[in-house]
Each structure stands twice: as C-alpha cells, then as structure tokens.
Design a protein around this motif. Sequence first.
Motif, PDB file in Angstrom:
ATOM      1  N   GLN A 194       0.846  -1.182   0.000  1.00  0.00           N
ATOM      2  CA  GLN A 194       0.000   0.000   0.000  1.00  0.00           C
ATOM      3  C   GLN A 194       0.892   1.246   0.000  1.00  0.00           C
ATOM      4  OE1 GLN A 194      -2.409  -0.358   3.475  1.00  0.00           O
ATOM      5  NE2 GLN A 194      -0.684  -0.506   4.905  1.00  0.00           N
ATOM      6  N   VAL A 195       0.447   2.240  -0.733  1.00  0.00           N
ATOM      7  CA  VAL A 195       1.235   3.460  -0.904  1.00  0.00           C
ATOM      8  C   VAL A 195       1.037   4.365   0.306  1.00  0.00           C
ATOM      9  CG1 VAL A 195       1.661   5.475  -2.357  1.00  0.00           C
ATOM     10  CG2 VAL A 195       1.031   3.273  -3.391  1.00  0.00           C
ATOM     11  N   THR A 196       2.126   4.794   0.886  1.00  0.00           N
ATOM     12  CA  THR A 196       2.120   5.727   2.026  1.00  0.00           C
ATOM     13  C   THR A 196       3.075   6.874   1.719  1.00  0.00           C
ATOM     14  OG1 THR A 196       3.953   4.644   3.193  1.00  0.00           O
ATOM     15  CG2 THR A 196       1.743   3.746   3.573  1.00  0.00           C
ATOM     16  N   PRO A 197       3.035   7.931   2.522  1.00  0.00           N
ATOM     17  CA  PRO A 197       4.017   9.031   2.308  1.00  0.00           C
ATOM     18  C   PRO A 197       5.459   8.563   2.388  1.00  0.00           C
ATOM     19  CG  PRO A 197       2.239   9.762   3.742  1.00  0.00           C
ATOM     20  CD  PRO A 197       2.024   8.304   3.528  1.00  0.00           C
ATOM     21  N   ALA A 198       5.680   7.438   3.082  1.00  0.00           N
ATOM     22  CA  ALA A 198       7.048   6.907   3.201  1.00  0.00           C
ATOM     23  C   ALA A 198       7.409   5.979   2.045  1.00  0.00           C
ATOM     24  CB  ALA A 198       7.210   6.171   4.525  1.00  0.00           C
ATOM     25  N   GLY A 199       6.439   5.758   1.132  1.00  0.00           N
ATOM     26  CA  GLY A 199       6.701   4.863   0.014  1.00  0.00           C
ATOM     27  C   GLY A 199       5.788   3.656   0.038  1.00  0.00           C
ATOM     28  N   LEU A 200       6.130   2.645  -0.741  1.00  0.00           N
ATOM     29  CA  LEU A 200       5.325   1.428  -0.839  1.00  0.00           C
ATOM     30  C   LEU A 200       5.644   0.507   0.332  1.00  0.00           C
ATOM     31  CD1 LEU A 200       3.281  -0.030  -2.716  1.00  0.00           C
ATOM     32  CD2 LEU A 200       5.231  -1.205  -3.759  1.00  0.00           C
ATOM     33  N   VAL A 201       4.626   0.212   1.118  1.00  0.00           N
ATOM     34  CA  VAL A 201       4.797  -0.622   2.310  1.00  0.00           C
ATOM     35  C   VAL A 201       3.959  -1.899   2.138  1.00  0.00           C
ATOM     36  CG1 VAL A 201       4.496  -0.765   4.820  1.00  0.00           C
ATOM     37  CG2 VAL A 201       5.171   1.407   3.744  1.00  0.00           C
ATOM     38  N   PRO A 202       4.556  -3.091   2.350  1.00  0.00           N
ATOM     39  CA  PRO A 202       3.769  -4.326   2.224  1.00  0.00           C
ATOM     40  C   PRO A 202       2.738  -4.427   3.345  1.00  0.00           C
ATOM     41  CG  PRO A 202       5.952  -4.809   3.089  1.00  0.00           C
ATOM     42  CD  PRO A 202       5.962  -3.361   2.698  1.00  0.00           C
ATOM     43  N   ARG A 203       1.631  -5.081   3.050  1.00  0.00           N
ATOM     44  CA  ARG A 203       0.599  -5.291   4.053  1.00  0.00           C
ATOM     45  C   ARG A 203       1.036  -6.413   4.988  1.00  0.00           C
ATOM     46  NH1 ARG A 203      -2.487  -4.382  -0.461  1.00  0.00           N
ATOM     47  NH2 ARG A 203      -2.950  -6.586  -0.833  1.00  0.00           N
ATOM     48  N   ILE A 204       0.900  -6.168   6.275  1.00  0.00           N
ATOM     49  CA  ILE A 204       1.394  -7.100   7.286  1.00  0.00           C
ATOM     50  C   ILE A 204       0.261  -7.424   8.250  1.00  0.00           C
ATOM     51  CG2 ILE A 204       3.058  -7.451   9.145  1.00  0.00           C
ATOM     52  CD1 ILE A 204       4.914  -5.492   7.743  1.00  0.00           C
ATOM     53  N   LYS A 205       0.155  -8.694   8.619  1.00  0.00           N
ATOM     54  CA  LYS A 205      -0.851  -9.107   9.578  1.00  0.00           C
ATOM     55  C   LYS A 205      -0.308 -10.251  10.432  1.00  0.00           C
ATOM     56  CE  LYS A 205      -4.815  -9.141  11.596  1.00  0.00           C
ATOM     57  NZ  LYS A 205      -5.235  -8.013  12.449  1.00  0.00           N
ATOM     58  N   GLN A 206      -0.606 -10.211  11.710  1.00  0.00           N
ATOM     59  CA  GLN A 206      -0.158 -11.267  12.614  1.00  0.00           C
ATOM     60  C   GLN A 206      -1.229 -12.361  12.687  1.00  0.00           C
ATOM     61  OE1 GLN A 206       0.139 -10.639  17.012  1.00  0.00           O
ATOM     62  NE2 GLN A 206       2.340 -10.956  16.653  1.00  0.00           N
ATOM     63  N   PHE A 207      -0.783 -13.611  12.585  1.00  0.00           N
ATOM     64  CA  PHE A 207      -1.680 -14.766  12.640  1.00  0.00           C
ATOM     65  C   PHE A 207      -1.265 -15.682  13.793  1.00  0.00           C
ATOM     66  CE2 PHE A 207      -2.570 -13.258   8.457  1.00  0.00           C
ATOM     67  CZ  PHE A 207      -3.829 -13.738   8.111  1.00  0.00           C
ATOM     68  N   THR A 208      -2.246 -16.415  14.299  1.00  0.00           N
ATOM     69  CA  THR A 208      -2.011 -17.401  15.350  1.00  0.00           C
ATOM     70  C   THR A 208      -2.029 -18.802  14.745  1.00  0.00           C
ATOM     71  OG1 THR A 208      -3.107 -16.001  16.984  1.00  0.00           O
ATOM     72  CG2 THR A 208      -2.810 -18.322  17.553  1.00  0.00           C
ATOM     73  N   VAL A 209      -1.006 -19.593  15.028  1.00  0.00           N
ATOM     74  CA  VAL A 209      -0.927 -20.966  14.499  1.00  0.00           C
ATOM     75  C   VAL A 209      -1.976 -21.819  15.215  1.00  0.00           C
ATOM     76  CG1 VAL A 209       0.516 -23.000  14.199  1.00  0.00           C
ATOM     77  CG2 VAL A 209       1.521 -20.717  13.980  1.00  0.00           C
ATOM     78  N   SER A 210      -2.980 -22.289  14.465  1.00  0.00           N
ATOM     79  CA  SER A 210      -4.067 -23.077  15.044  1.00  0.00           C
ATOM     80  C   SER A 210      -4.025 -24.535  14.610  1.00  0.00           C
ATOM     81  CB  SER A 210      -5.423 -22.481  14.654  1.00  0.00           C
ATOM     82  OG  SER A 210      -5.574 -22.486  13.237  1.00  0.00           O
ATOM     83  N   GLY A 211      -3.036 -24.909  13.787  1.00  0.00           N
ATOM     84  CA  GLY A 211      -2.938 -26.297  13.346  1.00  0.00           C
ATOM     85  C   GLY A 211      -1.692 -26.523  12.512  1.00  0.00           C
ATOM     86  N   ILE A 212      -1.233 -27.756  12.503  1.00  0.00           N
ATOM     87  CA  ILE A 212      -0.079 -28.156  11.687  1.00  0.00           C
ATOM     88  C   ILE A 212      -0.438 -29.463  10.989  1.00  0.00           C
ATOM     89  CG2 ILE A 212       2.342 -28.909  11.729  1.00  0.00           C
ATOM     90  CD1 ILE A 212       2.742 -27.127  14.195  1.00  0.00           C
ATOM     91  N   PHE A 213      -0.271 -29.496   9.665  1.00  0.00           N
ATOM     92  CA  PHE A 213      -0.588 -30.696   8.892  1.00  0.00           C
ATOM     93  C   PHE A 213       0.684 -31.308   8.313  1.00  0.00           C
ATOM     94  CE2 PHE A 213      -0.776 -27.291   5.730  1.00  0.00           C
ATOM     95  CZ  PHE A 213      -0.043 -27.829   4.676  1.00  0.00           C
ATOM     96  N   GLN A 214       0.589 -32.566   7.938  1.00  0.00           N
ATOM     97  CA  GLN A 214       1.699 -33.265   7.285  1.00  0.00           C
ATOM     98  C   GLN A 214       1.124 -34.282   6.317  1.00  0.00           C
ATOM     99  OE1 GLN A 214       4.417 -35.479   9.820  1.00  0.00           O
ATOM    100  NE2 GLN A 214       6.096 -35.093   8.395  1.00  0.00           N
TER     101      GLN A 214
END
Length: 435
Positions: A194-214
């Motif tokens: 996303q474009v900001t006054p500081a330049g192009l910044v990637p969108r960041i979001k924190q996720f919680t690990v709720s499962g692991i598959f194999q």
Amino acid sequence: MSHGSFSAFKHALAQRLPYELWIGWRYTRAKRNNHFISFISLTSMIGIALGVMALIVVLSVMNGFQDELRQRILGVASHIEVRSFDAGLPDWQHVQQQIQSIPPKAFSSPVQGMAPYIMAQGMLTRDQAVQGVLIRGVLPVQESAVSELASQMKVGQLNALQAGKFNIVLGADLAQALGVRLGEKVVLMAPQGQVTPAGLVPRIKQFTVSGIFQVGMYEYDAGLALIHMDDAAKLYRMGDQVSGIRLKLADLFMADRVSRELMQALGPNYYITDWTQQHANFFKAIQMEKRVMFIILALIVAVAAFNIVSTLVMAVTDKRADIAILRTMGATPQAIRRMFVVQGAMIGVIGTVSGAVLGVLLALNIETVVPWIERTFNVQFLSKDVYYISDLPSKLMWSDVTAIVSLSIILSLVATLYPSGRAAKMNPAEALRYE
C-alpha cells in the motif's frame, strides 16, 4: 500307484499325445551324457526366472510409487479447477450453482465436492526466520469435501480457521523452519503493498498458528499455509472475488474428460484445468522411467531366452543319431522341427512360470520384505531427506504380469527357430556316417 501301473499310465498318455511333443518333453528332462548342455539349460531357466521376477517387482514398485505420489498430491491439490481469465472469479456462487444444476449424467464422473479458494503468495516471519509460502484461503467445511488436509492434521484442527480470528494452519516442515508451535504467533506479509508518504509498504498481519498438517509431500509440507478465505480476501483485497473453485470427482482418471464437459456446459468465459495438466510433466517423467526400466530389464529376459539357442544347437549336435533314426522311420522335417521347438519352449515356460510366481509373491509382500532387509543389514533404501516418500510401495497390476509373461514366452519361442530349423535340415545319411 505301483511302478507297473505308473508305466502303463505314461504309455497311455504317450499314445494320446503327438509323438513330437512326447519326444521333445523327454529330451527336456532326459539326463544327457553332455552335462554342459544341462548346465546351460539350467542357467537359461534361472536367467529367465530372475528376469521375469525382476520385471514384475520393479514395475510393481513403479506403479506403487506413481499411485502413492498421485494420492498424496491430489490429497492437497484439486482434481479440477474453474477460474476466470481475469485476476479473480467474482461470481463464484453463481458458478457453483451452475455446476450443481448440471445433471450428473452429463459428466463422465460425478462431482463429489466443490470449494472456493483464494491462492496468493506471501512471506511468513517469526523472530529471525523468514519463509516464502503459498497462502491458500479456504472455507474449512467446503475444503474438507475436496481435499484430505483435515485428516492429515498432526496437531490442531482445520475447523479452527474462522473468519476474523486470523488463525493459520502450517505444513509440518514449514512450522519447523519457522520454529513455531500450536498457539504461537507468526507474521504474514503480502507482496501487494500500500502506498504511504514513506513509500510502498507491504501489508502485514499477525496470525495465530491453530494447526499443523503433514501430507508427506515436501512441496506442500514446507511451502503451504492455510487461512480462512475471508481473512485472505481482506489481506489481499480480493473483495467478493476468489481465485477459483476446486472440484473433486468420484473417478480422478476422468478429470480430463469432465473438464472438457464442464467447458461445454459453462461456456468459453471460464478457464478450466485438471490435475493431468497441472502435474503433467511430473507423471510423464514417471511413466517414461517405467518404460525405460521395462526395456532395460526385458533385455535380461532376452539374453537368458537366447541362451536357449546355444542349448538347442548343442542338443541337435548331441542327438544327430536320434534325428537320423527318426527320419529313416518316417519322421518329417516339420516333426523334427517341432520336437526341438517343444524342448526350447519347455525351458522358457518353466523359467517364465517360476519367475512369475516368485515375482508376484515378492511384489505382494514387498512392504514386509524391504523393512526386514533394512533391519537385518542396517540400510535404508529411501531416505526421507531425499525422496518424496520413505516407504517402498508396491502395486501389482495383472496387465503388467500378462505382458511380461507373454514377452518371455515369445522370446523363448523365437530362440528355438534357428536350432529347430537346423535339426529339420539334417541329412540322415550324413548323420549316421560317423555313428
């Protein structure tokens, strides 16, 4: 049964059989003065048996390997995907309804399940660990209808993915690379910034690990992460669009035909692919390897079968007097030819049947035999770090057994042509001159 009655039975059997067949059979099991001929006959039988056994076992392992990989790949991938020619599929609910409204008889194989998805790339980070991944946004209930991920969970559940909760399910190798466990946090960065006054910044979001598959495929275990489709739509700004719709068929081998039928039913505005196109090079490589292995191992059978030539050539030389006597008693050249064809054919048939029986038994029990060999000799045939699968699978196909047995017998018969022709052309007077 007494010796006299047994001799009478053999005499009665001999009267019913053509004399060429009877004499050819007697030559096969007779104790010759020249033990070298018997040795070559025995090695020919053993060579044919080993070649046939090796062919059956190797092709069964190749079939099992191909089938196992197909199951693991299609346990995560889809049989058929319906997408738009644009970046997204905006009317996916309408497309689902269209597919559901098509009569099942219109398809070569019934559609067992459908699920929308959003596919995008991302980067997961935790502390100093960074991993590039494929992000798949799914609806957990519908996803279970088209994949086996819900049954491949090591910890957690696929249903833990809920809209707005920003939970994430990781592959086992991916979780290990990031050093995360159930309940811990990871940060997902989307490349669409996303474009900001500081330049192009990637969108960041924190996720919680709720499962692991194999699933047992490194490609997926180390590079795939699942989040809820609504969370993926928010993060990647998809709105009401999805990347496509995944379909599962009752018969996966009908995917190519069903994809063409779907294309006719839905019209030209949709891009439809199936698993045979998505993984075409991979399965073609396995099929090519199977053909090459068949040719290489068939040469072993061919070499053993053509040892019959030397066996019969020496047998013809050894039986010159017998051939001459039979000719003077009225035997035709064709009858002499058939005697030695029977002798060579019996060598080939005995070797082929023995090898087929041993090969079938080994192919059916290879999942027991190989672990025993690994434990006994402290070796490992397939390392988990190198190969897709660590166990040696086997799938016996009777069509392969039939083809191998037929090839072996045909080669054995071809090997008898020259020696039997030489015996048929033998001059009785010349043969008896030196006796």
